[in-house]
Design a protein around this motif. Structure first.
Motif, PDB file in Angstrom:
ATOM      1  N   GLU A   1       9.750  41.792  27.245  1.00 38.84           N
ATOM      2  CA  GLU A   1       8.514  40.583  26.782  1.00 38.84           C
ATOM      3  C   GLU A   1       9.338  40.218  25.821  1.00 38.84           C
ATOM      4  O   GLU A   1       9.160  39.592  25.058  1.00 38.84           O
ATOM      5  CB  GLU A   1       7.719  41.790  25.703  1.00 38.84           C
ATOM      6  CG  GLU A   1       7.119  42.812  26.780  1.00 38.84           C
ATOM      7  CD  GLU A   1       5.502  42.257  27.017  1.00 38.84           C
ATOM      8  OE1 GLU A   1       4.916  42.958  28.268  1.00 38.84           O
ATOM      9  OE2 GLU A   1       5.328  41.227  27.266  1.00 38.84           O
ATOM     10  N   PHE A   2       9.933  39.365  26.175  1.00 36.41           N
ATOM     11  CA  PHE A   2      11.123  38.680  25.186  1.00 36.41           C
ATOM     12  C   PHE A   2      11.584  37.241  26.042  1.00 36.41           C
ATOM     13  O   PHE A   2      13.540  37.517  26.311  1.00 36.41           O
ATOM     14  CB  PHE A   2      12.555  39.675  24.775  1.00 36.41           C
ATOM     15  CG  PHE A   2      13.178  38.716  23.576  1.00 36.41           C
ATOM     16  CD1 PHE A   2      12.154  38.667  22.531  1.00 36.41           C
ATOM     17  CD2 PHE A   2      14.416  38.743  23.116  1.00 36.41           C
ATOM     18  CE1 PHE A   2      12.907  38.187  21.129  1.00 36.41           C
ATOM     19  CE2 PHE A   2      15.118  37.936  22.251  1.00 36.41           C
ATOM     20  CZ  PHE A   2      14.257  37.669  21.020  1.00 36.41           C
TER      21      PHE A   2
ATOM     22  N   ARG B   1       9.132  40.075  33.199  1.00 43.03           N
ATOM     23  CA  ARG B   1       8.929  40.454  34.547  1.00 43.03           C
ATOM     24  C   ARG B   1       8.853  39.042  34.664  1.00 43.03           C
ATOM     25  O   ARG B   1       7.728  38.021  34.131  1.00 43.03           O
ATOM     26  CB  ARG B   1       7.496  41.521  34.195  1.00 43.03           C
ATOM     27  CG  ARG B   1       7.784  42.758  33.828  1.00 43.03           C
ATOM     28  CD  ARG B   1       6.771  44.067  34.065  1.00 43.03           C
ATOM     29  NE  ARG B   1       7.169  44.956  33.562  1.00 43.03           N
ATOM     30  CZ  ARG B   1       8.113  45.762  33.769  1.00 43.03           C
ATOM     31  NH1 ARG B   1       8.594  45.830  35.354  1.00 43.03           N
ATOM     32  NH2 ARG B   1       8.111  47.195  33.529  1.00 43.03           N
ATOM     33  N   ASN B   2       9.372  39.063  36.309  1.00 45.14           N
ATOM     34  CA  ASN B   2       8.706  37.843  36.952  1.00 45.14           C
ATOM     35  C   ASN B   2       7.084  38.001  38.068  1.00 45.14           C
ATOM     36  O   ASN B   2       6.632  39.296  37.696  1.00 45.14           O
ATOM     37  CB  ASN B   2       9.385  37.324  38.291  1.00 45.14           C
ATOM     38  CG  ASN B   2       9.868  38.571  39.261  1.00 45.14           C
ATOM     39  OD1 ASN B   2       8.712  39.278  39.079  1.00 45.14           O
ATOM     40  ND2 ASN B   2      11.316  38.168  40.269  1.00 45.14           N
ATOM     41  N   PRO B   3       6.810  36.944  38.409  1.00 46.77           N
ATOM     42  CA  PRO B   3       5.403  37.406  38.827  1.00 46.77           C
ATOM     43  C   PRO B   3       5.227  38.296  39.930  1.00 46.77           C
ATOM     44  O   PRO B   3       4.142  39.087  40.027  1.00 46.77           O
ATOM     45  CB  PRO B   3       5.348  35.994  39.986  1.00 46.77           C
ATOM     46  CG  PRO B   3       5.721  35.042  38.961  1.00 46.77           C
ATOM     47  CD  PRO B   3       6.834  35.340  38.395  1.00 46.77           C
ATOM     48  N   GLN B   4       6.300  38.501  40.374  1.00 52.77           N
ATOM     49  CA  GLN B   4       6.598  39.759  41.529  1.00 52.77           C
ATOM     50  C   GLN B   4       6.984  41.577  40.280  1.00 52.77           C
ATOM     51  O   GLN B   4       6.572  42.760  41.294  1.00 52.77           O
ATOM     52  CB  GLN B   4       7.462  40.122  42.424  1.00 52.77           C
ATOM     53  CG  GLN B   4       7.260  38.762  43.130  1.00 52.77           C
ATOM     54  CD  GLN B   4       7.763  37.554  42.881  1.00 52.77           C
ATOM     55  OE1 GLN B   4       8.622  37.373  41.993  1.00 52.77           O
ATOM     56  NE2 GLN B   4       7.115  36.762  42.964  1.00 52.77           N
TER      57      GLN B   4
ATOM     58  N   ILE C   1      12.340  42.303  36.637  1.00 52.92           N
ATOM     59  CA  ILE C   1      12.474  42.736  35.390  1.00 52.92           C
ATOM     60  C   ILE C   1      13.677  41.632  35.578  1.00 52.92           C
ATOM     61  O   ILE C   1      14.528  41.996  36.241  1.00 52.92           O
ATOM     62  CB  ILE C   1      12.829  43.687  34.708  1.00 52.92           C
ATOM     63  CG1 ILE C   1      11.893  44.391  34.124  1.00 52.92           C
ATOM     64  CG2 ILE C   1      13.383  43.450  33.317  1.00 52.92           C
ATOM     65  CD1 ILE C   1      12.290  46.351  33.645  1.00 52.92           C
ATOM     66  N   VAL C   2      14.040  40.747  35.071  1.00 58.81           N
ATOM     67  CA  VAL C   2      14.603  39.183  35.125  1.00 58.81           C
ATOM     68  C   VAL C   2      15.107  39.079  33.851  1.00 58.81           C
ATOM     69  O   VAL C   2      14.394  38.663  33.025  1.00 58.81           O
ATOM     70  CB  VAL C   2      14.005  38.126  36.039  1.00 58.81           C
ATOM     71  CG1 VAL C   2      13.875  39.112  37.834  1.00 58.81           C
ATOM     72  CG2 VAL C   2      12.724  37.294  35.380  1.00 58.81           C
ATOM     73  N   GLY C   3      15.661  37.924  33.668  1.00 55.97           N
ATOM     74  CA  GLY C   3      16.830  37.501  32.478  1.00 55.97           C
ATOM     75  C   GLY C   3      17.925  37.424  32.078  1.00 55.97           C
ATOM     76  O   GLY C   3      18.807  38.027  33.336  1.00 55.97           O
TER      77      GLY C   3
END
Length: 256
Positions: A42-43, A49-52, A55-57
């Motif tokens: 959440e950061f 989270r991407n639309p799929q 978890i990315v970043g």
């Protein structure tokens, strides 16, 4: 329920031997095939989270690179930010990457790597709010994310700077923005890099925190973890070969 994702972080047949050092109590070197990592998605842009639903970043790319260099697989568990330290203390995860600042208070409970990023903080508000100084926050309601350095920083501003505002703690940064847009809080005290994304997306106003700089972000480990030295070595190599700058360019530019 918490969702876990198994990500390819390297050749799973290889074993990680933490620095080749023997445990003083057992005489055996610690070995791992999978690193269990905790985060709080959440950061953005550090983890979200991407639309799929993946978890990315920045932290996710960093963790995968570290795992690849150590020759292990990476398993990521998403949880609330204020539960991450407890997960380390209870050995439910081996490390945490979650935009976590290496504060003195946290160092009493966990170990940290060398710092890999420093953002600073901002106060975010609705467009046209007219909030530009700490004094403007007097008598207002300011939101923070529960369990973060910003929560502690806001309390310090109230006590040390003598600015009397009401503090409201919420679970994640997205909820803070919704509270601003709905008018339930007047401002949110947030990590600057996170704030910049919301400012651009929602057309919000903000001003920099003029008080003392916060500690930088670092990887967190259980106390006494043999992984600290290995991860520090990878981070040092990333500084030298430019890989850390590449991740910052990808995720932490103002355009993101």
């Amino acid at each position: 329920m918490k969702k876990s994702y198994l990500l390819a972080g390297g050749v799973s047949a290889l074993l990680l031997t933490a620095c080749g050092q023997e445990d003083t109590a057992t005489g055996a070197a610690e070995q791992k095939e999978v690193l269990e990592m905790g985060t709080s998605a959440e950061f953005a842009p550090f983890e979200s989270r991407n639309p799929q639903g993946d978890i990315v970043g920045f932290d996710i790319d960093l963790a995968n690179y570290i795992a690849g260099e150590l020759g292990v697989e990476l398993k990521i568990t998403d949880m609330k930010f204020d539960g991450l330290i407890g997960a380390l203390q209870n050995d439910r995860v081996d490390l945490v990457l979650a935009g976590m600042s290496a504060t003195d208070a946290r160092k009493e409970n966990v170990d940290f790597s060398t710092e890999y990023n420093h953002s600073g903080e901002m106060f975010v508000s609705q467009k046209g709010s007219g909030l530009t100084t700490l004094e403007d926050l007097e008598g207002l309601t300011v939101g923070v994310q529960l369990g973060t350095i910003q929560e502690e920083g806001a309390k310090s501003i109230i006590e040390d700077e003598g600015i009397d505002f009401e503090l409201k703690a919420l679970d994640d940064s997205g909820a803070l923005i919704q509270e601003i847009l709905s008018g339930r809080i007047d401002a949110a005290y947030m990590d600057k890099q996170v704030a910049l994304g919301y400012i651009e997306a929602q057309g919000l106003d903000a001003f920099d925190d003029p008080t003392t700089a916060s500690p930088g972000m670092a990887v967190a480990f259980p106390k006494g973890s043999d992984l600290v030295e290995d991860v520090n070595q990878v981070l040092a190599e990333m500084e030298e070969n430019g890989k850390l700058d590449e991740l910052k360019e990808k995720w932490l530019t103002d355009e993101q």
